[in-house]
Design a protein around this motif. Structure first.
Motif, PDB file in Angstrom:
ATOM      1  N   SER A 242      -5.203   2.384  -8.728  1.00 12.42           N
ATOM      2  CA  SER A 242      -3.774   2.536  -8.424  1.00 12.42           C
ATOM      3  C   SER A 242      -3.567   2.740  -6.923  1.00 12.42           C
ATOM      4  O   SER A 242      -4.531   2.722  -6.142  1.00 12.42           O
ATOM      5  CB  SER A 242      -3.199   3.712  -9.214  1.00 12.42           C
ATOM      6  OG  SER A 242      -3.544   4.913  -8.581  1.00 12.42           O
ATOM      7  N   GLY A 243      -2.333   2.991  -6.533  1.00 10.33           N
ATOM      8  CA  GLY A 243      -2.000   3.165  -5.125  1.00 10.33           C
ATOM      9  C   GLY A 243      -2.782   4.285  -4.452  1.00 10.33           C
ATOM     10  O   GLY A 243      -3.227   4.144  -3.301  1.00 10.33           O
ATOM     11  N   THR A 244      -2.985   5.370  -5.175  1.00  8.60           N
ATOM     12  CA  THR A 244      -3.696   6.523  -4.602  1.00  8.60           C
ATOM     13  C   THR A 244      -5.110   6.124  -4.156  1.00  8.60           C
ATOM     14  O   THR A 244      -5.619   6.607  -3.147  1.00  8.60           O
ATOM     15  CB  THR A 244      -3.759   7.661  -5.650  1.00  8.60           C
ATOM     16  OG1 THR A 244      -2.425   7.936  -6.072  1.00  8.60           O
ATOM     17  CG2 THR A 244      -4.378   8.922  -5.095  1.00  8.60           C
TER      18      THR A 244
ATOM     19  N   ILE B 216      -4.917   4.597  -0.745  1.00  9.83           N
ATOM     20  CA  ILE B 216      -4.689   5.582   0.323  1.00  9.83           C
ATOM     21  C   ILE B 216      -5.975   6.362   0.576  1.00  9.83           C
ATOM     22  O   ILE B 216      -6.397   6.558   1.715  1.00  9.83           O
ATOM     23  CB  ILE B 216      -3.540   6.540  -0.050  1.00  9.83           C
ATOM     24  CG1 ILE B 216      -2.246   5.757  -0.250  1.00  9.83           C
ATOM     25  CG2 ILE B 216      -3.349   7.612   1.029  1.00  9.83           C
ATOM     26  CD1 ILE B 216      -1.131   6.577  -0.835  1.00  9.83           C
TER      27      ILE B 216
ATOM     28  N   TYR C 154       4.069  13.061  -1.907  1.00 11.19           N
ATOM     29  CA  TYR C 154       3.049  12.054  -1.585  1.00 11.19           C
ATOM     30  C   TYR C 154       2.407  12.334  -0.234  1.00 11.19           C
ATOM     31  O   TYR C 154       1.231  12.067  -0.033  1.00 11.19           O
ATOM     32  CB  TYR C 154       3.627  10.636  -1.692  1.00 11.19           C
ATOM     33  CG  TYR C 154       3.970  10.335  -3.136  1.00 11.19           C
ATOM     34  CD1 TYR C 154       2.952  10.135  -4.066  1.00 11.19           C
ATOM     35  CD2 TYR C 154       5.289  10.343  -3.588  1.00 11.19           C
ATOM     36  CE1 TYR C 154       3.241   9.923  -5.402  1.00 11.19           C
ATOM     37  CE2 TYR C 154       5.590  10.120  -4.924  1.00 11.19           C
ATOM     38  CZ  TYR C 154       4.557   9.914  -5.831  1.00 11.19           C
ATOM     39  OH  TYR C 154       4.845   9.719  -7.156  1.00 11.19           O
TER      40      TYR C 154
ATOM     41  N   ARG D  38      -0.102  14.932  -0.870  1.00  5.23           N
ATOM     42  CA  ARG D  38      -1.310  14.375  -1.503  1.00  5.23           C
ATOM     43  C   ARG D  38      -2.304  13.881  -0.437  1.00  5.23           C
ATOM     44  O   ARG D  38      -3.517  13.974  -0.610  1.00  5.23           O
ATOM     45  CB  ARG D  38      -0.923  13.240  -2.456  1.00  5.23           C
ATOM     46  CG  ARG D  38      -2.087  12.750  -3.281  1.00  5.23           C
ATOM     47  CD  ARG D  38      -1.676  11.667  -4.258  1.00  5.23           C
ATOM     48  NE  ARG D  38      -0.871  12.166  -5.349  1.00  5.23           N
ATOM     49  CZ  ARG D  38      -0.336  11.378  -6.313  1.00  5.23           C
ATOM     50  NH1 ARG D  38      -0.563  10.081  -6.296  1.00  5.23           N
ATOM     51  NH2 ARG D  38       0.387  11.882  -7.281  1.00  5.23           N
TER      52      ARG D  38
ATOM     53  N   VAL E  44       4.390   8.789   5.167  1.00  5.98           N
ATOM     54  CA  VAL E  44       4.851   8.039   3.987  1.00  5.98           C
ATOM     55  C   VAL E  44       6.168   7.383   4.380  1.00  5.98           C
ATOM     56  O   VAL E  44       7.069   8.070   4.868  1.00  5.98           O
ATOM     57  CB  VAL E  44       5.054   8.992   2.789  1.00  5.98           C
ATOM     58  CG1 VAL E  44       5.558   8.213   1.575  1.00  5.98           C
ATOM     59  CG2 VAL E  44       3.752   9.710   2.448  1.00  5.98           C
TER      60      VAL E  44
ATOM     61  N   CYS F 234       8.641   5.357   2.437  1.00  6.82           N
ATOM     62  CA  CYS F 234       9.671   5.836   1.501  1.00  6.82           C
ATOM     63  C   CYS F 234       9.021   6.953   0.705  1.00  6.82           C
ATOM     64  O   CYS F 234       8.125   6.699  -0.099  1.00  6.82           O
ATOM     65  CB  CYS F 234      10.130   4.714   0.566  1.00  6.82           C
ATOM     66  SG  CYS F 234      11.179   5.321  -0.779  1.00  6.82           S
TER      67      CYS F 234
ATOM     68  N   THR G 285       8.799   8.834  -2.122  1.00  5.25           N
ATOM     69  CA  THR G 285       9.354   8.591  -3.455  1.00  5.25           C
ATOM     70  C   THR G 285       9.743   9.891  -4.167  1.00  5.25           C
ATOM     71  O   THR G 285      10.450   9.871  -5.172  1.00  5.25           O
ATOM     72  CB  THR G 285       8.323   7.788  -4.290  1.00  5.25           C
ATOM     73  OG1 THR G 285       7.651   6.880  -3.414  1.00  5.25           O
ATOM     74  CG2 THR G 285       8.977   6.985  -5.379  1.00  5.25           C
TER      75      THR G 285
ATOM     76  N   ASP H 113       1.749   5.002   4.312  1.00  2.00           N
ATOM     77  CA  ASP H 113       1.849   4.811   2.864  1.00  2.00           C
ATOM     78  C   ASP H 113       3.210   4.165   2.607  1.00  2.00           C
ATOM     79  O   ASP H 113       4.246   4.822   2.680  1.00  2.00           O
ATOM     80  CB  ASP H 113       1.723   6.191   2.184  1.00  2.00           C
ATOM     81  CG  ASP H 113       2.096   6.152   0.701  1.00  2.00           C
ATOM     82  OD1 ASP H 113       2.580   5.117   0.218  1.00  2.00           O
ATOM     83  OD2 ASP H 113       1.914   7.195   0.039  1.00  2.00           O
TER      84      ASP H 113
ATOM     85  N   MET I 129       3.863   2.564  -0.191  1.00  2.00           N
ATOM     86  CA  MET I 129       3.684   2.241  -1.611  1.00  2.00           C
ATOM     87  C   MET I 129       4.965   1.733  -2.250  1.00  2.00           C
ATOM     88  O   MET I 129       4.979   0.680  -2.873  1.00  2.00           O
ATOM     89  CB  MET I 129       3.223   3.523  -2.340  1.00  2.00           C
ATOM     90  CG  MET I 129       2.507   3.272  -3.627  1.00  2.00           C
ATOM     91  SD  MET I 129       0.948   2.454  -3.339  1.00  2.00           S
ATOM     92  CE  MET I 129       0.046   3.674  -2.424  1.00  2.00           C
ATOM     93  N   SER I 130       6.032   2.517  -2.105  1.00  2.00           N
ATOM     94  CA  SER I 130       7.244   2.176  -2.866  1.00  2.00           C
ATOM     95  C   SER I 130       8.258   1.397  -2.035  1.00  2.00           C
ATOM     96  O   SER I 130       9.369   1.167  -2.487  1.00  2.00           O
ATOM     97  CB  SER I 130       7.875   3.447  -3.443  1.00  2.00           C
ATOM     98  OG  SER I 130       8.240   4.324  -2.406  1.00  2.00           O
TER      99      SER I 130
ATOM    100  N   LYS J  44       4.645  -2.194  -7.534  1.00  2.17           N
ATOM    101  CA  LYS J  44       5.865  -1.662  -6.913  1.00  2.17           C
ATOM    102  C   LYS J  44       6.798  -2.830  -6.603  1.00  2.17           C
ATOM    103  O   LYS J  44       7.088  -3.603  -7.489  1.00  2.17           O
ATOM    104  CB  LYS J  44       5.520  -0.848  -5.665  1.00  2.17           C
ATOM    105  CG  LYS J  44       4.593   0.339  -5.954  1.00  2.17           C
ATOM    106  CD  LYS J  44       5.303   1.444  -6.663  1.00  2.17           C
ATOM    107  CE  LYS J  44       4.415   2.681  -6.783  1.00  2.17           C
ATOM    108  NZ  LYS J  44       4.976   3.694  -7.642  1.00  2.17           N
TER     109      LYS J  44
HETATM  110  C1  LIG Z   1       4.904   6.888  -1.754  1.00  8.80           C
HETATM  111  C2  LIG Z   1       3.845   6.889  -2.819  1.00  8.80           C
HETATM  112  N1  LIG Z   1       2.584   7.111  -2.478  1.00  8.80           N
HETATM  113  C3  LIG Z   1       1.611   7.117  -3.378  1.00  8.80           C
HETATM  114  C4  LIG Z   1       1.856   6.889  -4.721  1.00  8.80           C
HETATM  115  C5  LIG Z   1       0.755   6.921  -5.701  1.00  8.80           C
HETATM  116  O1  LIG Z   1       0.556   5.688  -6.324  1.00  8.80           O
HETATM  117  P1  LIG Z   1      -0.198   5.615  -7.721  1.00  8.80           P
HETATM  118  O2  LIG Z   1       0.555   6.480  -8.682  1.00  8.80           O
HETATM  119  O3  LIG Z   1      -0.130   4.159  -8.042  1.00  8.80           O
HETATM  120  O4  LIG Z   1      -1.581   6.094  -7.516  1.00  8.80           O
HETATM  121  C6  LIG Z   1       3.183   6.639  -5.131  1.00  8.80           C
HETATM  122  C7  LIG Z   1       3.508   6.401  -6.533  1.00  8.80           C
HETATM  123  O5  LIG Z   1       4.643   6.247  -6.934  1.00  8.80           O
HETATM  124  C8  LIG Z   1       4.203   6.628  -4.159  1.00  8.80           C
HETATM  125  O6  LIG Z   1       5.468   6.401  -4.489  1.00  8.80           O
END
Ligand SMILES: Cc1ncc(COP(=O)(O)O)c(C=O)c1O
Length: 375
Positions: free
Chosen positions: A71-73, A76, A98, A101, A145, A147, A149, A174, A176-177, A200
């Motif tokens: 996944s996205g994490t 990163i 995020y 994280r 980051v 956006c 989220t 990041d 991601m979104s 996304k």
């Molecule tokens: C800004 C942002 N970073 C990281 C993530 C983590 O992505 P994932 O849940 O796919 O690991 C998300 C997930 O929505 C996100 O919106």
């Protein structure tokens, strides 16, 4: 077929930040079995990597696209654990979960990290960033980051990129979104590493993340990864040698993603997608305001990806009931992630159109009546 099978078969609209509602043709593209060493698959992976760079207005060899399973994490963490050298230091600019994280990743990998943390409804202070970079020569990388989220706030990526590059630091974003829904020019924004994922705003299905990287910064990652599977340099080198992944790739997800990139082009590119999301978002906000809901972020800080709404104060309101009644009606919303305020979130990205937002607002109105909640 048992009850839970029926539940899964029922079509639901996802008003979440991903996984999202996807089109039939994208799901159908995932119905082909292809070997991971098949030349057709290898050529699709190569195409995807080029198309991703085009979306960010850059080209190889100055920039490179690396696809990372998970996944996205995972993407990163691959950047955080590969890009920052043993004697490096991260400045992490935070205004949501995020961002926090990323600090957690730095801690796990024993990477020195300075946190510049703001309220979840506050933009980072550019002067403070400037000053910190000026006074801390040990900082090698800055993370942001785009956006966040957690709330839907949009951080000023280009302005921060200018400051970061002015101090000769690498910039990790990041996105991601936001990638696919906001025009981000990697070079103009001085971004060294941008991370997003398959499920996304490109509107694919979940299964991988991707890193768009400045080649010079990517080459510096050689031999400094702290993990085997998330080694960004080795992943890139592997893809470059023979177009293959080091470990099993999510083949069907990549096929679906290529179809999703076609759909993005057919829609009119990022500009047209942004317009649809903006219109969805305006309709959502005005509909929710009419029902009496209050929006957490002021207009000038809100993006058009996801919105946070304060819980109504009426004693009959419970988010669990609200969520499950809406879910039974076929509308999936998202819980809040704010540290201090009770909110829930509604996303308006993915294959969602005016009619879907109208139906959601109607369903929310009915749900409030059923719950006997007056706002
Ligand atoms: C800004 C942002 N970073 C990281 C993530 C983590 O992505 P994932 O849940 O796919 O690991 C998300 C997930 O929505 C996100 O919106």
């Amino acid at each position: 077929m048992n009850n839970s099978d029926l539940q899964i078969k029922k079509v639901k609209l996802l008003f979440t930040p991903g996984p999202l509602t996807t089109s039939t043709s994208i799901k159908e593209a995932a119905l082909t079995d292809l070997g991971s060493r098949d030349s057709a698959f290898i050529s699709i992976v190569q195409q995807i990597r080029e198309r991703l760079l085009n979306l960010a207005h850059v080209k190889a060899p100055e920039y490179e696209a690396v696809i990372m399973q998970g996944s996205g994490t995972f993407g990163i963490e691959s950047v955080i654990s590969s890009a920052i050298p043993a004697n490096g230091m991260l400045l992490n600019i935070i205004n949501g979960a995020y961002g926090r994280r990323i600090s957690q990743m730095a801690r796990i990998h024993s990477i020195p990290c300075i946190e510049l943390e703001y309220e979840e409804n506050q933009l980072p202070d550019l002067l403070e960033i400037e000053l910190l970079l000026k006074n801390n020569s040990r900082i090698t990388h800055v993370a942001l980051v785009h956006c966040e989220t957690t709330t839907g706030i949009i951080n000023p990526v280009t302005q921060i990129g200018e400051i970061v590059s002015g101090h000769n630091k690498a910039f990790i974003v990041d996105a991601m979104s936001s990638f696919g829904a906001y025009e981000i020019d990697l070079k103009n924004s001085n971004i060294s590493f941008l991370i997003s994922s398959s499920n996304k705003c490109i509107e694919g299905i979940p299964g991988f993340s991707f890193v768009l990287a400045n080649r010079i910064e990517l080459e510096k990652c050689k031999n400094q990864a702290r993990t085997l599977s998330l080694d960004l340099f080795d992943q890139w080198a592997g893809l470059n040698v023979n177009g293959q992944f080091r470990f099993t790739p999510p083949v069907q997800v990549l096929l679906a993603f290529n179809a999703a990139l076609d759909e993005l082009v057919n829609e009119g590119g990022i500009k047209a997608r942004a317009k649809r999301y903006q219109e969805n978002n305006s309709l959502l906000i005005s509909g929710m305001r009419k029902l009496g809901f209050k929006i957490y972020l002021p207009n000038e800080l809100r993006g058009y990806i996801i919105s946070s709404f304060l819980y109504p104060t009426h004693p009959n309101f419970s988010f669990e009931s609200f969520y499950s009644i809406l879910n039974d009606k076929g509308f999936v919303i998202y819980p809040g992630k704010l540290s201090k305020v009770d909110c829930f979130r509604i996303g308006n990205i993915g294959q969602l159109f005016f009619i879907d937002i109208h139906m959601l607002i109607d369903a929310i109105e009915e749900t409030l009546i059923e719950m006997q909640v007056k706002i």
